[in-house]
Design a protein around this motif. Structure first.
Motif, PDB file in Angstrom:
ATOM      1  N   PHE A  18      -4.858   5.564   1.242  1.00 53.37           N
ATOM      2  CA  PHE A  18      -3.919   4.480   0.988  1.00 53.37           C
ATOM      3  C   PHE A  18      -4.500   3.584  -0.102  1.00 53.37           C
ATOM      4  O   PHE A  18      -5.667   3.168  -0.028  1.00 53.37           O
ATOM      5  CB  PHE A  18      -3.668   3.661   2.261  1.00 53.37           C
ATOM      6  N   VAL A  19      -3.686   3.306  -1.118  1.00 53.32           N
ATOM      7  CA  VAL A  19      -4.118   2.446  -2.220  1.00 53.32           C
ATOM      8  C   VAL A  19      -3.001   1.454  -2.526  1.00 53.32           C
ATOM      9  O   VAL A  19      -1.857   1.635  -2.110  1.00 53.32           O
ATOM     10  CB  VAL A  19      -4.442   3.265  -3.491  1.00 53.32           C
ATOM     11  N   LYS A  20      -3.340   0.405  -3.253  1.00 58.99           N
ATOM     12  CA  LYS A  20      -2.356  -0.607  -3.601  1.00 58.99           C
ATOM     13  C   LYS A  20      -1.301  -0.038  -4.540  1.00 58.99           C
ATOM     14  O   LYS A  20      -1.600   0.778  -5.413  1.00 58.99           O
ATOM     15  CB  LYS A  20      -3.042  -1.804  -4.262  1.00 58.99           C
TER      16      LYS A  20
ATOM     17  N   MET B 157       0.845  -1.193   0.000  1.00 61.17           N
ATOM     18  CA  MET B 157       0.000   0.000   0.000  1.00 61.17           C
ATOM     19  C   MET B 157       0.883   1.246   0.000  1.00 61.17           C
ATOM     20  O   MET B 157       1.945   1.278   0.619  1.00 61.17           O
ATOM     21  CB  MET B 157      -0.925   0.012   1.211  1.00 61.17           C
TER      22      MET B 157
END
Length: 579
Positions: A12-14, A1
């Motif tokens: 928060f993102v991958k 992340m």
């Protein structure tokens, strides 16, 4: 992340997520015009540009991924100005007479221009002049093309036919038929996927409404008996363009609306689908008894886009197609013969219309040797979109129109026929009746559940009274090509194969309502399975109208008359370039 900040909001993102996807996750969507996930992420339109702290230039959000600590602005003055300029430049080469466009109110370019407040275009208007054959089922308007390249990518990456390509250079760059061909010289399958993935009205189906609904058309003059049939997949989608839920947009309410259009008889193509199972299923059982004589499996022949594909790409395998006509053409043949006999009229006294989720059906009804006489069995094919546009013009309160039954004797259908509209449905319906024809008893209606699903290529095996049947299902012509190549290279072996040209089957057909950026085949298919589950009859061989047709007219499946009316020679006509 990874942590990114979008318009002062940290999320928060991958890792590997595109900026466009991250903005959607943050509920701060960025407009896009050319983007199709996994298919067209070339950043051609530049409408999705965003500002990133520390970077001098604006970057397209569709093909750039987030990085740890990235700070993104999606609506800064600089971003809005750039988007507006880009849209104005696109509009300067776009036919903006929206009221006459089939995508008016459902156009991504129109929506974005409105959102950005584009009230005038400061750039010189230059529209290309291009001649296109207006009698071809698929129409391209060069004046509306925005060079997004979606049609090219869909045809290349998904359907693998490479019909479209970039032509010319610089400001004259446009899209045209590949290899300097004319469209009528190409091996286009007429699947219509380029139409449903075009964000504007540059691609559309040939408009045949005037042949049916104008002052001089048969429906208005009433010089002929006017008959209409409705395909299984249409019931899953016709209400979408009208803002109706599926609970309101029922098949019976559609039948009522069509009767208000002054059709004398409204029939359900489910009847033709059940008839197809009786013929195709019987043909398969005859073939499976001598399967050692055949190198390749029997292919279903319900999808004209798939038939066109096989004839142009693998002409040596056309002999493996079932000789059974499609449900549309079977029903058309029965309308012009059996129904005409019952009404005591000549075939020429009947004007036959079909409502289909497909563009290839417009070409299918014109194939000379697919008709049972010198005249056409189906006179005009309208797509779901054409039908809905006509319904809109009537200004009806559809939700409050009482439901009506389809007319008899060609209006009864079963759950097996309903699922013809979804990938795997033809196979499942055929296996249900094949089991009965072999054993004399019905299986559990859901015994062949393994053929369902949205994967592009699926396979299963079933034991039918001691005989193991190996089957495969593919949807989308790219998946069909993979399957065919595997067969030819002896990597797989099947007895029966169902192929649909469009991903998800007819529910995702090229004539269905367009929702830009959304793939609706699965949810429409789920609705058809629901209708099957709740149907009073779920086996094609139990359709009372079909039983009556055989008793009174055809005799039995594969009889001499059935062969004359319900079967065809797929090698009796040629695709462009076919020897």
């Amino acid at each position: 992340m990874v942590s990114v900040t979008i318009n002062h909001k940290t999320i928060f993102v991958k890792e590997g997520t595109t900026i466009l996807e991250a903005c959607q996750i943050a509920k701060m969507p960025v407009p896009s015009l050319c983007y199709l996930k996994g298919i067209n992420d070339i950043g051609a339109c530049r409408v999705c540009v965003v500002e990133i702290k520390g970077m001098e230039r604006l970057v397209p959000a569709c093909n750039n991924v987030v990085q740890e600590g990235m700070e993104i602005r999606t609506n800064s003055p600089r971003v809005r100005e750039a988007r507006k300029i880009n849209i104005e430049l696109i509009l300067s080469q776009h036919d903006c007479f929206c009221p006459t466009c089939v995508r008016n109110g459902n156009c991504t370019l129109q929506s974005i221009a409105c959102q950005l407040g584009v009230e005038h275009v400061t750039y010189k208007k230059v529209l290309p002049n291009y001649n296109w054959p207006q009698d071809f089922p698929l129409i391209r308007d060069a004046g509306k093309c925005i060079k997004c390249m979606r049609c090219i990518q869909i045809c290349d990456k998904v359907q693998t036919l490479n019909i479209w390509d970039v032509a010319k250079t610089g400001s004259r760059t446009t899209v045209d038929v590949s290899r300097n061909r004319k469209i009528k010289q190409s091996d286009c399958a007429l699947c219509g996927q380029c139409i449903t993935h075009c964000p504007v009205g540059a691609l559309k189906e040939r408009d045949d409404k005037e042949k049916v609904f104008t002052v001089n058309a048969p429906l208005s003059t009433k010089k002929k008996i006017c008959v209409v049939q409705v395909a299984p997949a249409v019931r899953a989608s016709w209400g979408e363009m009208l803002g109706l839920s599926r609970e309101v947009a029922t098949p019976k309410r559609l039948a009522a609306v069509l009767k208000m259009m002054d059709f004398d008889y409204v029939f359900d193509t489910n009847y033709g689908a059940d008839l197809t199972i009786m013929e195709e299923g019987s043909e398969f059982l005859g073939r499976i008894a001598h399967k050692e004589d055949y190198e390749y499996p029997m292919f279903t022949s319900c999808c004209p886009g798939w038939v066109r594909f096989l004839k142009s790409q693998y002409p040596d395998m056309v002999q493996n197609l079932s000789t059974a006509k499609s449900p549309q053409q079977m029903q058309g043949a029965i309308i012009k013969t059996y129904l005409a006999q019952k009404l005591d009229v000549c075939a020429d006294d009947i004007f036959s219309v079909s409502i289909m989720p497909c563009v290839a059906k417009k070409a299918e009804c014109d194939i000379p040797n697919i008709n049972s006489s010198t005249k056409k069995d189906v006179d005009v094919v309208l797509t779901t979109r054409e039908m809905v546009r006509q319904i809109r013009s009537m200004n009806l309160d559809i939700a409050n129109i009482p439901e009506q039954e389809f007319d008899s004797p060609l209006g009864e259908g079963t759950g097996a026929a309903v699922i013809f509209g979804v990938t795997g449905g033809v196979m499942e319906a055929a296996l249900r009746s094949c089991y009965y024809l072999i054993t004399g008893r019905n299986p559990d209606a859901d015994a062949f559940y393994a053929v369902r699903g949205m994967n592009g290529w699926r396979e299963a095996s079933f034991n039918l009274n001691g005989t193991v049947i190996r089957v495969a299902i593919a949807s989308g012509l790219g998946n069909a090509r993979k399957l065919i190549e595997a067969l030819r290279n002896k990597k797989v072996k099947y007895d029966f194969v169902e192929i649909m040209a469009c991903l998800g089957g007819c529910v995702g057909g090229g004539g269905q309502p367009i929702h830009d950026g959304q793939e609706c085949a699965e949810i429409r298919g789920d609705h058809l399975y629901h209708l099957d589950q709740t149907a009073a009859l779920r086996f094609s061989h139990e359709n009372p109208d079909v039983i009556q047709t055989y008793e009174q007219f055809l005799g039995k499946p594969l009889s001499h008359r059935a062969h004359e009316l319900l079967h065809t020679d797929h090698m009796g006509w040629k695709m462009p370039g076919e020897k």
